[in-house]
Design an enzyme around this catalytic site. Sequence first.
Site, PDB file in Angstrom:
ATOM      1  N   PHE A 174     -34.489  15.990  15.030  1.00 32.86           N
ATOM      2  CA  PHE A 174     -33.717  16.575  16.130  1.00 32.86           C
ATOM      3  C   PHE A 174     -32.216  16.360  15.959  1.00 32.86           C
ATOM      4  O   PHE A 174     -31.420  17.125  16.503  1.00 32.86           O
ATOM      5  CB  PHE A 174     -34.093  15.924  17.473  1.00 32.86           C
ATOM      6  N   ALA A 188     -28.557  16.290  15.822  1.00 35.79           N
ATOM      7  CA  ALA A 188     -27.626  17.384  15.568  1.00 35.79           C
ATOM      8  C   ALA A 188     -26.530  17.380  16.615  1.00 35.79           C
ATOM      9  O   ALA A 188     -26.745  16.975  17.759  1.00 35.79           O
ATOM     10  CB  ALA A 188     -28.348  18.731  15.602  1.00 35.79           C
ATOM     11  N   SER A 192     -24.854  19.742  19.057  1.00 31.01           N
ATOM     12  CA  SER A 192     -25.563  20.910  19.596  1.00 31.01           C
ATOM     13  C   SER A 192     -24.806  21.720  20.639  1.00 31.01           C
ATOM     14  O   SER A 192     -25.329  22.737  21.107  1.00 31.01           O
ATOM     15  CB  SER A 192     -26.893  20.450  20.227  1.00 31.01           C
ATOM     16  N   THR A 239     -33.130  26.169  16.509  1.00 30.11           N
ATOM     17  CA  THR A 239     -32.787  26.890  17.731  1.00 30.11           C
ATOM     18  C   THR A 239     -32.881  28.399  17.536  1.00 30.11           C
ATOM     19  O   THR A 239     -32.687  28.903  16.415  1.00 30.11           O
ATOM     20  CB  THR A 239     -31.346  26.543  18.165  1.00 30.11           C
ATOM     21  N   ASP A 240     -33.152  29.121  18.614  1.00 29.77           N
ATOM     22  CA  ASP A 240     -33.174  30.581  18.535  1.00 29.77           C
ATOM     23  C   ASP A 240     -31.782  31.156  18.288  1.00 29.77           C
ATOM     24  O   ASP A 240     -31.640  32.331  17.910  1.00 29.77           O
ATOM     25  CB  ASP A 240     -33.792  31.198  19.794  1.00 29.77           C
ATOM     26  N   GLU A 241     -30.750  30.350  18.448  1.00 25.97           N
ATOM     27  CA  GLU A 241     -29.387  30.845  18.251  1.00 25.97           C
ATOM     28  C   GLU A 241     -29.096  31.241  16.809  1.00 25.97           C
ATOM     29  O   GLU A 241     -28.150  31.981  16.536  1.00 25.97           O
ATOM     30  CB  GLU A 241     -28.362  29.816  18.742  1.00 25.97           C
ATOM     31  N   TYR A 283     -21.772  26.328  15.640  1.00 26.72           N
ATOM     32  CA  TYR A 283     -22.993  25.545  15.877  1.00 26.72           C
ATOM     33  C   TYR A 283     -24.206  26.233  15.267  1.00 26.72           C
ATOM     34  O   TYR A 283     -24.947  25.641  14.473  1.00 26.72           O
ATOM     35  CB  TYR A 283     -23.215  25.323  17.373  1.00 26.72           C
ATOM     36  N   LYS A 311     -26.775  25.229  12.099  1.00 28.13           N
ATOM     37  CA  LYS A 311     -28.225  25.096  12.224  1.00 28.13           C
ATOM     38  C   LYS A 311     -28.945  26.056  11.271  1.00 28.13           C
ATOM     39  O   LYS A 311     -29.963  25.686  10.658  1.00 28.13           O
ATOM     40  CB  LYS A 311     -28.673  25.356  13.662  1.00 28.13           C
ATOM     41  N   LYS A 336     -24.332  20.782  29.701  1.00 27.20           N
ATOM     42  CA  LYS A 336     -25.091  22.018  29.557  1.00 27.20           C
ATOM     43  C   LYS A 336     -25.276  22.683  30.928  1.00 27.20           C
ATOM     44  O   LYS A 336     -25.187  22.027  31.969  1.00 27.20           O
ATOM     45  CB  LYS A 336     -26.441  21.715  28.907  1.00 27.20           C
ATOM     46  N   LEU A 337     -25.599  23.976  30.935  1.00 27.60           N
ATOM     47  CA  LEU A 337     -25.508  24.794  32.149  1.00 27.60           C
ATOM     48  C   LEU A 337     -26.262  24.215  33.348  1.00 27.60           C
ATOM     49  O   LEU A 337     -25.689  24.050  34.437  1.00 27.60           O
ATOM     50  CB  LEU A 337     -26.012  26.210  31.866  1.00 27.60           C
ATOM     51  N   VAL A 370     -18.602  29.625  35.528  1.00 29.38           N
ATOM     52  CA  VAL A 370     -19.533  30.575  34.925  1.00 29.38           C
ATOM     53  C   VAL A 370     -18.738  31.445  33.970  1.00 29.38           C
ATOM     54  O   VAL A 370     -17.776  32.102  34.362  1.00 29.38           O
ATOM     55  CB  VAL A 370     -20.224  31.452  35.994  1.00 29.38           C
ATOM     56  N   ASN A 380     -27.305  33.800  33.281  1.00 27.76           N
ATOM     57  CA  ASN A 380     -26.673  32.529  33.646  1.00 27.76           C
ATOM     58  C   ASN A 380     -26.341  32.493  35.128  1.00 27.76           C
ATOM     59  O   ASN A 380     -26.485  31.456  35.793  1.00 27.76           O
ATOM     60  CB  ASN A 380     -25.409  32.308  32.816  1.00 27.76           C
TER      61      ASN A 380
END
Length: 340
Positions: A84, A86, A88, A128-130, A155, A159, A194-195, A211, A254
């Site tokens: 894990f 990283a 991020s 990550t899906d990013e 980032y 990854k 984070k959000l 936002v 978001n």
Amino acid sequence: MARKKVLVTGGAGFIGGNFVQYMVEKYPEYDIYNLDLLTYAGDLSKHRDIEKEDNYFFVKADIADQETISALFQKEQFDNVVHFAAESHVDRSITDPGIFVQTNVVGTQILLEASKRAGVSKFVHVSTDEVYGELDFNPTTFFTEETPLQPNSPYSASKASSDLLVRAYHETYGLPTNITRCSNNYGPFHFPEKLIPLTISRVLNSQKVPVYGDGKNIRDWLHVHDHCEAIDLVMHEGKIGEVYNVGGHNERTNLEVVKTIIRALNKSEDLIEFVTDRLGHDKRYAIDPTKLERLGWRPQYTFETGIAQTIQWYLDNNEWWEQIISGEYQKYFERQYALK
């Protein structure tokens, strides 16, 4: 019979920390080693309940420190590595991309080399899906394991680079590997930059919630406990060399996420403040987890049950996040968002 040794890197962070607790409790017959450098987002207080367990061990080390990592692998002879560790946070990668390359790329290569030399039975790389880039707003399009890698931030580029190194170590050296790529996680012990935890902490303090842009960027939300179960399954049952996407089927803008939290805490939407959009801000992420579901995984949390549980956790554990958002983190927050 020798006990199985599992090394978890980044086990003082959010997802890795939840995974360490999950593994220590589920597998008392395994020895779980938590390796973490304890940077700004690392926190060992979350592990107070498991520190006394005979199968939990902590090692403070930098994954990019080749000498230390090599010596550790030679000494302990790990059976599995779940990686894990990283940097991020996308915003921080835009400000200082160099540290992301050092940790996420160089650090991963050092771990892979140590794993190869030690004959590790499986190396699970948590990504990550990013790395896939962004999707348009068409609700019928999703990331699959065959989607080309098109990262847009420093980032996600770091990854994607580490993903390719993992693939290369499997293809070239035969290192047994899996790569998992998850959607946005949320849940207990989420660092408050984070959000979701950022919004919860600021709403509870009746502070403005920043936002980005118009708030219409879409993310697929995955409860961290569902993610832990997915990684556990991949570690034990995943086909060597395969990639598995982990998604929650919980797409929200978001702005919708922020408004959900504000309503749950009975506060006013006047707390929302739109700020200058993030550079290179991806429009939408959404994952098709069919491949993992065929392996036997299903998310247990809907977004509604998961966000309610998460909000309650932050209400019950205010001391944990209040000490984090003071001091240096507060200075970073003020620089990053420039709220009025």
